[in-house]
Every structure is written in structure tokens, then in C-alpha cells.
Design a protein around this motif. Structure first.
Motif, mmCIF file in Angstrom:
data_model
loop_
_atom_site.group_PDB
_atom_site.id
_atom_site.type_symbol
_atom_site.label_atom_id
_atom_site.label_comp_id
_atom_site.label_asym_id
_atom_site.label_seq_id
_atom_site.Cartn_x
_atom_site.Cartn_y
_atom_site.Cartn_z
ATOM 1 N N SER A 122 -8.137 18.304 -0.142
ATOM 2 C CA SER A 122 -9.169 17.566 -0.849
ATOM 3 C C SER A 122 -10.585 17.995 -0.496
ATOM 4 O O SER A 122 -11.486 17.870 -1.298
ATOM 5 N N ASP B 16 1.156 3.944 -3.227
ATOM 6 C CA ASP B 16 0.768 5.342 -3.077
ATOM 7 C C ASP B 16 1.987 6.246 -3.187
ATOM 8 O O ASP B 16 1.939 7.309 -3.799
ATOM 9 N N SER C 44 -10.132 7.079 3.078
ATOM 10 C CA SER C 44 -10.403 7.409 1.681
ATOM 11 C C SER C 44 -11.362 8.589 1.583
ATOM 12 O O SER C 44 -11.429 9.255 0.557
ATOM 13 N N LEU D 151 0.844 -1.206 0.000
ATOM 14 C CA LEU D 151 0.000 0.000 0.000
ATOM 15 C C LEU D 151 0.874 1.248 0.000
ATOM 16 O O LEU D 151 0.660 2.187 -0.766
ATOM 17 N N ILE D 152 1.871 1.244 0.885
ATOM 18 C CA ILE D 152 2.745 2.412 1.001
ATOM 19 C C ILE D 152 3.488 2.641 -0.310
ATOM 20 O O ILE D 152 3.555 3.768 -0.813
ATOM 21 N N THR E 83 -8.603 11.675 2.089
ATOM 22 C CA THR E 83 -7.602 11.984 1.081
ATOM 23 C C THR E 83 -7.613 10.973 -0.043
ATOM 24 O O THR E 83 -7.924 9.797 0.167
ATOM 25 N N GLU E 84 -7.234 11.431 -1.213
ATOM 26 C CA GLU E 84 -7.084 10.558 -2.357
ATOM 27 C C GLU E 84 -5.943 9.569 -2.110
ATOM 28 O O GLU E 84 -5.972 8.447 -2.555
ATOM 29 N N HIS E 85 -4.932 10.021 -1.392
ATOM 30 C CA HIS E 85 -3.804 9.135 -1.099
ATOM 31 C C HIS E 85 -4.017 8.427 0.229
ATOM 32 O O HIS E 85 -3.268 8.610 1.175
ATOM 33 N N TRP E 86 -5.091 7.644 0.279
ATOM 34 C CA TRP E 86 -5.448 7.012 1.548
ATOM 35 C C TRP E 86 -4.663 5.743 1.796
ATOM 36 O O TRP E 86 -4.571 5.278 2.913
ATOM 37 N N MET E 87 -4.067 5.174 0.745
ATOM 38 C CA MET E 87 -3.397 3.890 0.946
ATOM 39 C C MET E 87 -2.112 4.038 1.751
ATOM 40 O O MET E 87 -1.733 3.159 2.495
ATOM 41 N N LEU E 88 -1.469 5.189 1.587
ATOM 42 C CA LEU E 88 -0.216 5.410 2.311
ATOM 43 C C LEU E 88 -0.429 5.437 3.827
ATOM 44 O O LEU E 88 0.196 4.663 4.548
#
Lengths: 304, 394, 296, 249
Positions: free
Chosen positions: B20, A107, C261, A103-104, C264-269
Motif C-alpha cells: 500500500s 475484512d 489504517s 471486524l475480522i 493497510t487498507e485491510h486494517w480491520m482484520l
């Protein structure tokens, strides 16, 4: 006839491509006992770094080396920060941790490079297709086959002829003995993990010119790689090589011939899509058959 | 290197988290629910669409049709179930009435019927599945892009026009792929030498390429979205097949991302499109220059679709002054499609899918910059609708 | 703790009800998977296949006009159990990572089959109609469905908890500890493993059936390997071998996913970082953490 | 002599070029304690694994309880009345000592699967389990996880598990290995106390134990039985002396 030969060569080529990844995975997995789902992410990193270095106009070889080096550094970092703390823990904790790393990585890569796929050109000298017996074949793919076989040979020599290789082999089965010899086991682990990462990064860099360099490319090929090392039997470079070739050939021949075989039997629309479906599952059927028949893969290492 | 030029991950993360959820400053802007695909390998499509949509809002400084709006974006991760959950949240909890954003048809099929049945409006910037174009059409469902089959029909038409006699067609082995092949065959009447269906997660195409070579065809059509097409085209070119076959593609496989990602392999490809960067309309010129100015990258059809969707929405909002609870008036205004589309003449068919022109294009090397560009060649279909609209009773 | 989502305030908010239903359904899958992973040491990487078979059974029956839940659910459970019998019989000869991979192989076959079968919508999936009843209850009412799902989850976890303490359960745990020893004592371990595997498959099938009625939609990604991975993550996250932990794991993963999610769009990090922190610092998963049994 | 409890005929097993069992014949009479001794690598544990059913022999026959069991798995042989201990303690580490024994009791009493009643509160399991623990001197250690027991205690627990199974034939694989002096004494005392109540096949290195316990001794060298007889007779055998006992005693 030459078509069949060409398809066989295609299978070999695809198998070698899988092997580039399988070699690193089997080292880390078979020898350290770590299920590293992030192997595909390291491969992706190698491809991205190579593609962006090549994008600056650097020579191809430099780009590949940069990809491999970046992957190696990432491997060292991952081992030191994450994997090291998990050796003594349940295998599944490693699964969760490396899943988190996927995941890290995904992204992180999309933050740095954006979501658009990158391009990496085939080096000009290798881009033409060459005529080979009765058929035309892309020169770069021949280079890939050669590179894969070269890496396999180099690994074989490393594992069987060098002191590091001896330690790696011994470390797999007799960790205490190795420790008693005064070898720093945790250093050895870092080295093995880094080696696996360098192999993955090299694979990513070498494959970047023929694949879409994009987020998610790692997971796509990871499963295939796992299938290869499982079919071959865990923990040996030889098993990974055999498994990768078998998976490559079965997958390629399946895609090449299952639809053709079905054509006279079924109606065309059905034959085409059924053929597509069957060839998609061919390697999974292969793996299931192999494991039902030989529960530890084709070339298991050591006795039970 | 680019890594150095960019800020650290952590800084980016904070920025994107902060950025966002706050688009507009007005006290009670109209919320627009955008469910789209931002992660996975297909994430760049959603990103383009979203950025195009946002560009239209920025042009009006946070408004659409004079009405302050706020776009709430969430990533469906290309999972239908996730899309549905987000839709529920937006609809029920945030009480949003206007939706857009979905890229992939399987997500749309899971999300759209429930939304429109509940009285919400859905303006599709991309997915236009046949299930929602015929009997399954809905008065609150508008498609700004195309019906899914049309790009392939246009491509078949173009292959026909190019005088190709014997074609190979390649598509992934799933319903969308089979629909694409069906669309192509509807307008291409030459011989189909080989129909090849590939796996969804395929990376290596050498076996297929050997089959293609053996088929001895004079052209190839493939529908392989995103990275699949990039892989395929690279390998196709490296195999030397481009010298013997004309490659005729729907616009999914021939847009600026693909051209950038395959490099020289794209040179000389034939394609069709409903939008091209060099279309000579004023709205398009403005869109293209503004997009490049704001995002520093080439616009794609997806970006233009996002932009046009926002423009359509603006026309509807202006008519009801932002009060979408006047559903009939809002719907009637939308149906008029009273906006300047980036692709010229645009109107809705009886099923509220577009009736529009389709163009032929080719990838050529720009004489001045030396870069590969997609250049319009001519019009291949004029004011084309879709074959499903007859079945739609609105 | 299970009643938490039922807290009064949530009841008139259909969104929250739905979110809780989703968690409950996934918790059911996670608990069924924990039964074999945590107690039998059988790490299945193909659990999504049973989930999908359960869901598709209900959807296909609904397509043919059978929308009475008890019938559809029973058939769904039976078919997923049947699949588990076949897969288990072929897979249980292997162990460890080989077992992981062979279960994945069978799940991939199910996945590709679902994509290819056009009558069931292929990759577009299959929507369910507006009607579904359970003995006179309207399952399309979110609150009703929630309580039905919750009841089934509680029942399943209670039965599973009883099961792992029973004679059968002790044998299962013995197999996880040392299959060689259990064999030497005279237990036909294959049979025990198969029964556990089938029970777990049936549990996932039931959850799949509930999912079909909840989402009113089934699609092949129900059987995808990433779905199977997600189920495993829930089990590990919650704490392996703690049935209640599986419930926490499901709630935590889904909760984090939807909260992040939404932010943020970058929720996976951030999700990755949080998961990493949990695995590094909470040795027995979230359950161990909450229950203060962090003695691993 | 009556029907032997265990009869082995022309048993063969090799790993590649290495022959570990070479045309071995062996009879274990009902009720006797039969020791198998031999130098390291003589194939003692491999023999035991074949007798218990964990290894499939390449050829030959194993007859137990008047049945040819050569092709049966370890669980089936256990159900016929065989029980074994392992050279490296093989216990269920995360279960308590008592649970381990209860599992063995369960293996004897119930073949059917029971899914509902708690095995932890089942006196038909618990009482015999505690008795077996008491018999090996671990009564006070019942609630300790097997993995946390000391090495000597794990060995005793191995024997307790085997006994709880109430076998007719007990296969013991070096029960003395790794035990201290006092622990060895205790183990010898324990085994002496059960001797005579069932048939025992004892693989052992510890000559003191063999001298104490064995009615008959078979000497294994390179997979071959080179001598068989009473401890003293075997001890006096010149072949054995040269091959094995030379340096001993």
C-alpha cells in the motif's frame, strides 16, 4: 382492504425473516448467556457461501445447505477458539471479543470475495409472482414464510421433545445438575453454539436471493434481531418468534401507514419525510414502550 | 471454488501491507492524498475510484503529466470525523498539497472546506454537494464527476422523454435523498403519484412495494445508493412490478456492479449516465480495455471518474512541471481541463463543476455473450451544467 | 501518564496535538461511561446520544452566533444531562441486557432525529465557524484546545475517582454487586442509579461539546450505535471499573485504528485480532495489564 | 397485648395455580422472637419476601410500625425499621466484609447523597461497622472480600448487616441453613444475645434453634397457618404432628 391484508402479510414475512436470525441468537444468548455480536457475521458468511456456490451453477438447495454448513463450521471454530475461554468472564468481555470477530469477519470476507456485492438468483421455479386473493405476491416470499414457520416448528420439537432439547433447557437453568448427570457441558455448549450458527447461516442463505449480499449486511440486521428477541423476552424460541413477528408487523405497517396518516395533517413535503423518519424509529419506540411497560419483555422465561 | 483459488488471508494481508505504501520508485515523488471509503458496504465505490486513478498513473509508469507521484490512500470508513482526521494528518504532518478521493458528500462537507481554506487543492472524483457548488464554492475545489443534482435532473429529463405521466419516487430519508428527489422533479413535469422516503438501514421493502403497486403509476425513479438499491430492485422485480412500470434510474443505481448483483432483475431498466462503457471516444476505449486487462472486472462510472481525475491532475502538473506551489498557474491549468476525458467533451463551469453531456441507457442482453450490459441509447442533455453555479463568485 | 502527550517534542506538531486532543475527548466519554458500567453495572449502549447532543448544542448555538465556550458548554452539558434524566427515568426499571437494548433504542431515536432535521444539516452534518473562545482563549488554536480538553479530562477523572470512593460511590458499587441487598438495606436504588446515569450523560455531553470545537463539525454519526459500541469497547479494553483504564482504552483503540489504517487498507482484520488477543489474554483489560493487577 | 410490631391480615399470594400464601393472619408482638416453621414448600420464604416488600401480595394487608406498608417497596420498609437476612447469602461480593457493613451503617445514618468525602476514611461509618463485625465474631475478617468468606462467615455477615441497620424488626431467613455443628452453636448464641433487644421473625428449619430462640411459633403448611403458640404447645398439637413434626425429634 386487500392492500391492508397484503401489508399484514408483508409484516408477517418480514417478521419470519427476522425470526430466522432471532432463533439462533436467542438460543446462544438466552441459554448460554453469551452476547454474540458476531451472529450477524455468521449470517453474512452463510449468504456469501450460498451465493458463490449458487454461482457455480449448483442447485439452490445445495447452495443453501452449503451456506448453513459453512456457518455451522464457523460457529464451531468460534466457540472452540474464542467463546469457550470466556464463559467464566464478564459478559462485556464477550461483547468485546465478538466485536473483534465482526471486524475480522468483515475484512476477511472482503478479502476473499472482494467488495462488490454478489448476486444469488431466486430459483426459477419460485421466481414468478403469484396472485393471492386480491393481490400479487412474490412466490419466493411465500417460501420464506413457510421455511420460517417450518424452522420454528422444528426447533420447538427439538427443544421440547428430544434429549438434546431437554439438556439445552436444563443447561440454561441448572448447569450443575446437568453436569452431575454426566453430560459434558462444554460439548453441549459447542453444540448449542453450532446450532445457532447453522440457523444464522440458513437465514443468510435463504435471504441472499432477495438482499444485496455484501460486507456489512450482518450488522444491519443484527440490531433488528436483538430488538426482536428483547421485545419477545429472552431465551425462548416462542418469545423470539412472537418478538420477531411483532417487530416485523410494526415496522412494515409503520412504513406503510404512518406517511399515509400524516398526509392529511401536514404539508406534503413534511408528511413524506416526517413519515419516513417516524417509521424508521417505530420499532425502537415499540421496544422502549414494551420495556418500560414490561421490563423483561413480553414473554419472559421463568420467574425473576 | 473461489476460496481455494485465492491465497490465504494471512498472505493477502502481508501483501496488502507491503504494497500500500510504495507506489513509485523516484526519489521524491509528489504525494497525493487520497481520502476515500474502502470499508463498509460502500467500500467498492472507493475501490473502483482508486483503481481508476491508479490506472492513469500506471499508464505513465508512476507519473502524472511527467511528474513522479505517490498516492497515499486512507480509508475514511464513511465517517466524516475520520475523514477530517486523515485530512489533518496528510495536510499537516505529510505536508500534502493535492487531495482527492472522497466518495460521500457528508465526508466531503466535513473535509473539503478546511483543506481548501488552508491553500490545498482538492479534486473531487465523486462527491459534488450543492453546498460547495454555489456560495460555498472555492477556487481550489474542482469537481470532475458531477454536481450531485445533475444525475437526477438527467433522469427526470429521460422520464419526461420516455413519455411517462405518473411516477413514484423513492429515496432514503436524508438530505442527499431529498436533494435527489428535488433534482428529479426539476426536470420531470408529470404527476408524482407518491414520494416514498425509506430508512437508511432498510433491508425489506415489501411495505413500500405495496404502496407503489397501489399508486398505479407508469414509472418509478429511485435513488438508493449501493446495497439499498440492490435490495430494492431484487424485491421490486420479484413482486412483479417491473411488468407494469418503467424503471428509470440515475447512474448510482445502474452501473455494472448493480447489474451483476441483481442478475436478471436488471434487464430492461432505463438509466442515465455521464459515462458509459461503450462511449465511442478513443480515451474511453483505451481506459476500458486497460482497466479490464489490469483488474479483470468491468469498469464503473466511479472508476472512470477516478481515471479522469488523475488525467485532469496530470494536465495541471504538466503545466507547472510538478511544482504545485505555483498555485495560480496550477489552478489556471486545471481550469482549462486540457485532457482527453473518457466521456468526450468536458469543461468546467464558473464554479469549477463539470459541464458535460448526459446519456440515456438501457440494460439489454448482449446478443453474442448472452450477458446483461448497459448500452447507451442517446444523448439526453448536452453540455449541461448545474443550477448553483450562478451563485458562485470566483 | 496524562502528561505524556504534552511531552515537549509534540508541542510544535499540530497533527500530534490534534491526535492527542481526539484521544483526550474520547477518553472523557469512556471515563464517563465507565462510571456507570464499571461502578454501577449499568451497561449503556446509547452513550453516543449524549455525546451527540453535547456536540449539536455547541454547533447549533454557534450557528446562531453564540460562540463563547463557557456558555455553549454549560448549555451542552445541561441539555445532555436533561436527556439522560428522561432516558434514565424510563430505562432504569430494566436491567442487564434489557437495559442495554432500551438505551440503544433511545439513542437510535436521537440518531434518526438528527438525520431528519434539515435545519441542522441532516445527514450532511453541521460545520462550525472559525471562531470560538473560552474566557479570552482562542479555542481554534490546537494547543490551547488540547490543554483545555486535558484539564477537563483530568478534572472529570479526579472528581469521578473521588465520587466512587464516596458514600454515593459505595452505594453504586453495592448496586452493581447486589441491587437486592442494597434495596433491602433501605437505599432507594433507582435514585442513585439515575444520578449516576445523569452524571455520565453530562460527562459525555461535555465531551461532545469539546468534540464540536475540535472537529469544527458535527454529524449524526456522533449518535450512531456503532459509536456507542466503540465507547463500550474503549471501556472494556481499558478494564472495566478502572477510570484511568478508560483513558488507556480510548488511547489504545484510537491509536491502533489510525496506525493500522495508515498501514493497510485491510486494517480491520489486524485490529480485530489484536482486540481478540487482548480480551483473551489480559483479563482485566489494558489497565490491569499495565498496573500488574491481572488477578481477575 | 400492646400494639403488635407486625400485623398480617388475610394475606394472599399465588403463582398461577399454586397458592403460596392463603389468607394468612399473623401477629408478631413487639420484642418477641417469633418463629415460622413448616415443611418445604410451605411458603415460608415467599411470606418473608412479602413482608420485606420484594414480592407484592395478591391481597391482604401488612401493618408495620403502625403503618400499612403493603404497597411499599423493600427500601421504604427498611427505612421504617425492618431489616432482613437472605436464605442464600446476598452480599456485595467484591466489597470487603467491613465495606458491606459500612454500607448498612450508611443506610441508617445518611439518607442524603454525599458525593465527595471518602467513605473509606469516614469514622462515622467505620467505627460502627467494626463494632458490628466484632459483635458477630468477624472482627478479624473485615478486610476480606465478602465473596471470599466461608459460607458460615457469610451467614454471620448477613446478620451483621441486618444488625448494623439497627432495625426494630429483624426478619431472618433460615440463618442456620448450611452451617456445621459448631457454626450453628455460634449462630444460636449470637441470636440469643440480641433476642429481647428487638423484634425478630425467624424462619427456620433447625428445630434446635427454634426451641432455643422462639417465644412463639407459627406453623405454616401450604401457605396456611395451622397452629400458633409456644414451642411446646405447637409440638404437642396433633394437627401439626401429623402434618409436619411427625417424623421429627
Amino acid at each position: 382492504m386487500s392492500l391492508a391484508l397484503e401489508q399484514l402479510l408483508n409484516g408477517l414475512q418480514f417478521g419470519v425473516m427476522i425470526f430466522l436470525l432471532a432463533a439462533g441468537l436467542t438460543l446462544v444468548f438466552g441459554i448460554m448467556g453469551v452476547i454474540n455480536l458476531a451472529h450477524g457475521s455468521i449470517y453474512m458468511l452463510g449468504a456469501f457461501v450460498a451465493a458463490s456456490v449458487a454461482g457455480t451453477g449448483a442447485p439452490f438447495v445445495v447452495a443453501v445447505l452449503a451456506g448453513a454448513a459453512a456457518a455451522g463450521l464457523a460457529g464451531i471454530a468460534i466457540e472452540l477458539v474464542v467463546i469457550r475461554r470466556l464463559y467464566a468472564r464478564h459478559h462485556l468481555d464477550q461483547v468485546l471479543a465478538t466485536f473483534a470477530l465482526i471486524l475480522i469477519a468483515n475484512d476477511g470476507v472482503s478479502m476473499i470475495w472482494g467488495k462488490t456485492p454478489l448476486n444469488m438468483a431466486v430459483p426459477a421455479a419460485l421466481s414468478p409472482a403469484v396472485t393471492l386473493g386480491g393481490f400479487i405476491y412474490p412466490a419466493y416470499r411465500l417460501v420464506l414464510i413457510a421455511a420460517g414457520i417450518l424452522i420454528a416448528a422444528a426447533l420447538y420439537v427439538l427443544i421440547s421433545r428430544t434429549r438434546l432439547g431437554m439438556l439445552i433447557r436444563a443447561g440454561a437453568t441448572h448447569r450443575e445438575t446437568v453436569a452431575a448427570l454426566g453430560v459434558d457441558i462444554s460439548r453441549l455448549n459447542t453444540v448449542v453454539f453450532a446450532l445457532g450458527a447453522v440457523l444464522a447461516g440458513t437465514a443468510g442463505a435463504l435471504l441472499a436471493p432477495i438482499l444485496a449480499v455484501q460486507v456489512g449486511m450482518g450488522e444491519q440486521i443484527l440490531i433488528l434481531t436483538f430488538v426482536a428477541i428483547i421485545v419477545g423476552g429472552l431465551g425462548s424460541i416462542r418469545g423470539a418468534f412472537a418478538g420477531a413477528l411483532l417487530v416485523g408487523v410494526v415496522d412494515t405497517l409503520g412504513r406503510a401507514y404512518i406517511p399515509v396518516i400524516l398526509k392529511p395533517i401536514a404539508k406534503p413535503e413534511i408528511a413524506d419525510s416526517l413519515g419516513g423518519g417516524l417509521s424508521a424509529v417505530a420499532i425502537y419506540v415499540l421496544m422502549a414502550i414494551v420495556l418500560v411497560w414490561k421490563p423483561r419483555g413480553l414473554f419472559p422465561v421463568g420467574p425473576r | 471454488m473461489r476460496i481455494v483459488a485465492r491465497a490465504s488471508l494471512a498472505a493477502l494481508l502481508t501483501l496488502s501491507m507491503a504494497g500500500s505504501s510504495a507506489f513509485a520508485a523516484d526519489p521524491a515523488p509528489l504525494k497525493i492524498g487520497m481520502i476515500t471509503t474502502l470499508s463498509t458496504a460502500g467500500g467498492y465505490l472507493g475501490e473502483d475510484m482508486r483503481d481508476g486513478f491508479q490506472l492513469a498513473i500506471d499508464e505513465e509508469h508512476g507519473k502524472l503529466g511527467g511528474v513522479p507521484v505517490q498516492v497515499v490512500v486512507e480509508d475514511d470508513g464513511l465517517k466524516p470525523a475520520n475523514g477530517k482526521l486523515i485530512a489533518d494528518k496528510f495536510r499537516i504532518q505529510d505536508k500534502i498539497d493535492v487531495f482527492t478521493g472522497i466518495i460521500y458528500s457528508n465526508v466531503a462537507l466535513a473535509v473539503v472546506p478546511g483543506l481548501v481554506e488552508s491553500g490545498a487543492f482538492y479534486l473531487s472524483p465523486n462527491a459534488g454537494p450543492s453546498q460547495l457548488a454555489g456560495k460555498g464554492c472555492n477556487k481550489n475545489f474542482f469537481v470532475v464527476s458531477w454536481q450531485n443534482d445533475t444525475p437526477h435532473e438527467a433522469t427526470g429529463q429521460y422520464a419526461q422523454y420516455l413519455g411517462l405521466k405518473k411516477m413514484v419516487v423513492v429515496a432514503p430519508n436524508y438530505t442527499t435523498g431529498k436533494d435527489a428527489v428535488a433534482g428529479f422533479k426539476r426536470t420531470f413535469h408529470g404527476e408524482i403519484a407518491e414520494e416514498i422516503y425509506t430508512a437508511l438501514d432498510q433491508t425489506d421493502y415489501s411495505a413500500e412495494l405495496a404502496r407503489i403497486r397501489a399508486a398505479n403509476a407508469d414509472g418509478i425513479f429511485y435513488f438508493l445508493p449501493g446495497g439499498l438499491g440492490i435490495n430494492f430492485l431484487k424485491q421490486f422485480t420479484q413482486a412483479g412490478l417491473k411488468k407494469t412500470m418503467k424503471v428509470v434510474l440515475p447512474e448510482f443505481s445502474l452501473e455494472s456492479h448493480v447489474v451483476a448483483a441483481v442478475g436478471n432483475a436488471a434487464e430492461g431498466l432505463y438509466g442515465t449516465a455521464h459515462w458509459l462503457k461503450d462511449l465511442p471516444y478513443a480515451a474511453n476505449k483505451k481506459f476500458v480495455s486497460e482497466f479490464i486487462k489490469k483488474y479483470h472486472r468491468e469498469p464503473t462510472p466511479y472508476a472512470s471518474q477516478g481515471y479522469d481525475t488523475a488525467k485532469l491532475l496530470a494536465s495541471g502538473l504538466r503545466a507547472v512541471n510538478g511544482d504545485v506551489s505555483k498555485a495560480d498557474a496550477f489552478r489556471a491549468a486545471l481550469r482549462k481541463a486540457d485532457f482527453q476525458s473518457t466521456r468526450g467533451a468536458f469543461k468546467f463551469g464558473p464554479n469549477q463543476f463539470p459541464i458535460q453531456d448526459w446519456y440515456s441507457a438501457r440494460v439489454v442482453r448482449d446478443a453474442k455473450t448472452g450477458k446483461l450490459v448497459i448500452r447507451g441509447v442517446g444523448k439526453i442533455m448536452a453540455q449541461a451544467g448545474d443550477v448553483y453555479s450562478n451563485a458562485c463568485k470566483l | 501518564m496524562l502528561a505524556l502527550p504534552a511531552a515537549a517534542g509534540v508541542l510544535h506538531q499540530p497533527f500530534w496535538i490534534n491526535a492527542c486532543t481526539r484521544i483526550v475527548i474520547f477518553a472523557l466519554v469512556a471515563a464517563s461511561l465507565d462510571l456507570i458500567v464499571g461502578y454501577g453495572g449499568l451497561v449503556s449502549f446509547g452513550h453516543a446520544a449524549y455525546f451527540a447532543v453535547g456536540g449539536y448544542t455547541v454547533a447549533v448555538l454557534a450557528q446562531h452566533g453564540i460562540d463563547a465556550a463557557p456558555v455553549a458548554w454549560v448549555v451542552a452539558v445541561a441539555l445532555s444531562a436533561l436527556l439522560a434524566v428522561v432516558v434514565g427515568a424510563l430505562s432504569l426499571r430494566t436491567s442487564g441486557i434489557f437495559f442495554i437494548m432500551i438505551t440503544l433504542a433511545f439513542a437510535q431515536m436521537v440518531f434518526f432525529a438528527l438525520i431528519a432535521i434539515k435545519a441542522w444539516g441532516g445527514n450532511d452534518g453541521l460545520p462550525l465557524g472559525a471562531r470560538a473562545t473560552l474566557l479570552g482563549l482562542d479555542l481554534r488554536d490546537p494547543t490551547v484546545l488540547y490543554f483545555v480538553c486535558l484539564t477537563l479530562l483530568v478534572a472529570f477523572v479526579a472528581c469521578a475517582a473521588q465520587l466512587v470512593e464516596s458514600r454515593f460511590g459505595i452505594v453504586l458499587r453495592g448496586i452493581r454487586g447486589s441491587e437486592r441487598r442494597v434495596l433491602a438495606l433501605g437505599f432507594p436504588t433507582f435514585r442513585y442509579k439515575l444520578v449516576a446515569f445523569v452524571i455520565a450523560g453530562a460527562g459525555a455531553g461535555l465531551a461532545g461539546a469539546l468534540w464540536a470545537d475540535y472537529a469544527r463539525f458535527v454529524s449524526p454519526d456522533m449518535a450512531s450505535w456503532s459509536r456507542s459500541g466503540e465507547f463500550l469497547v474503549m471501556v472494556i479494553l481499558g478494564g472495566i471499573g478502572t477510570l484511568a483504564g478508560a483513558v488507556y482504552g480510548a488511547a489504545l483503540l484510537l491509536g491502533l485504528e489510525s496506525v493500522l489504517s495508515g498501514l493497510t487498507e485491510h486494517w480491520m482484520l489486524p485490529l480485530g485480532l489484536i482486540l481478540l488477543a487482548i480480551v483473551l489474554f489480559a483479563k482485566r483489560g489494558v489497565y490491569g495489564w499495565i498496573a500488574g493487577r491481572d488477578d481477575g | 397485648m400492646a400494639e403488635p410490631a407486625l400485623a398480617v391480615r388475610r394475606l394472599r399470594k399465588s403463582f398461577g395455580a399454586l397458592v403460596v400464601t392463603a389468607d394468612l393472619d399473623l401477629d408478631v408482638a413487639t420484642g418477641e422472637c417469633h418463629a415460622v416453621i413448616g415443611p418445604n414448600g410451605a411458603g415460608k420464604t415467599t411470606l418473608l419476601d412479602q413482608l420485606a416488600g420484594e414480592l407484592v401480595p395478591d391481597g391482604g394487608r401488612i401493618v408495620f410500625a403502625a403503618r400499612d406498608v403493603t404497597r411499599l417497596g423493600p427500601d421504604a420498609r427498611a427505612r421504617l425499621g425492618m431489616a432482613r437476612s437472605f436464605q442464600i447469602p446476598t452480599l456485595i461480593a467484591d466489597l470487603t466484609a467491613e465495606d458491606n457493613v459500612a454500607l448498612a451503617v450508611q443506610a441508617r445514618t445518611a439518607t442524603a447523597m454525599r458525593f465527595w468525602r471518602s467513605a473509606y476514611r469516614d469514622s462515622t461509618l467505620r467505627l460502627p461497622a467494626r463494632a458490628a463485625l466484632a459483635r458477630v465474631g468477624l472482627a478479624a475478617r473485615g478486610s476480606v472480600a465478602a465473596g471470599d468468606l466461608a459460607h458460615g462467615e457469610q451467614r454471620l455477615l448477613e446478620v451483621a448487616l441486618a444488625l448494623a441497620r439497627e432495625p426494630t424488626l429483624l426478619l431472618l431467613d433460615e440463618p442456620m441453613a448450611g452451617l456445621g455443628h459448631d457454626e450453628s452453636r455460634a449462630m444460636i448464641a449470637l441470636l440469643s444475645s440480641i433476642k429481647g433487644t428487638l423484634t425478630i421473625l425467624l424462619v427456620e428449619h433447625d428445630m434446635e434453634a427454634v426451641a432455643h430462640l422462639a417465644d412463639r411459633v407459627t406453623v405454616l403448611v401450604a401457605g396456611r397457618a395451622v397452629a400458633s403458640g409456644s414451642y411446646d404447645a405447637v409440638r404437642a398439637d396433633p394437627v401439626v404432628r401429623s402434618a409436619y413434626l411427625g417424623g421429627d425429634a
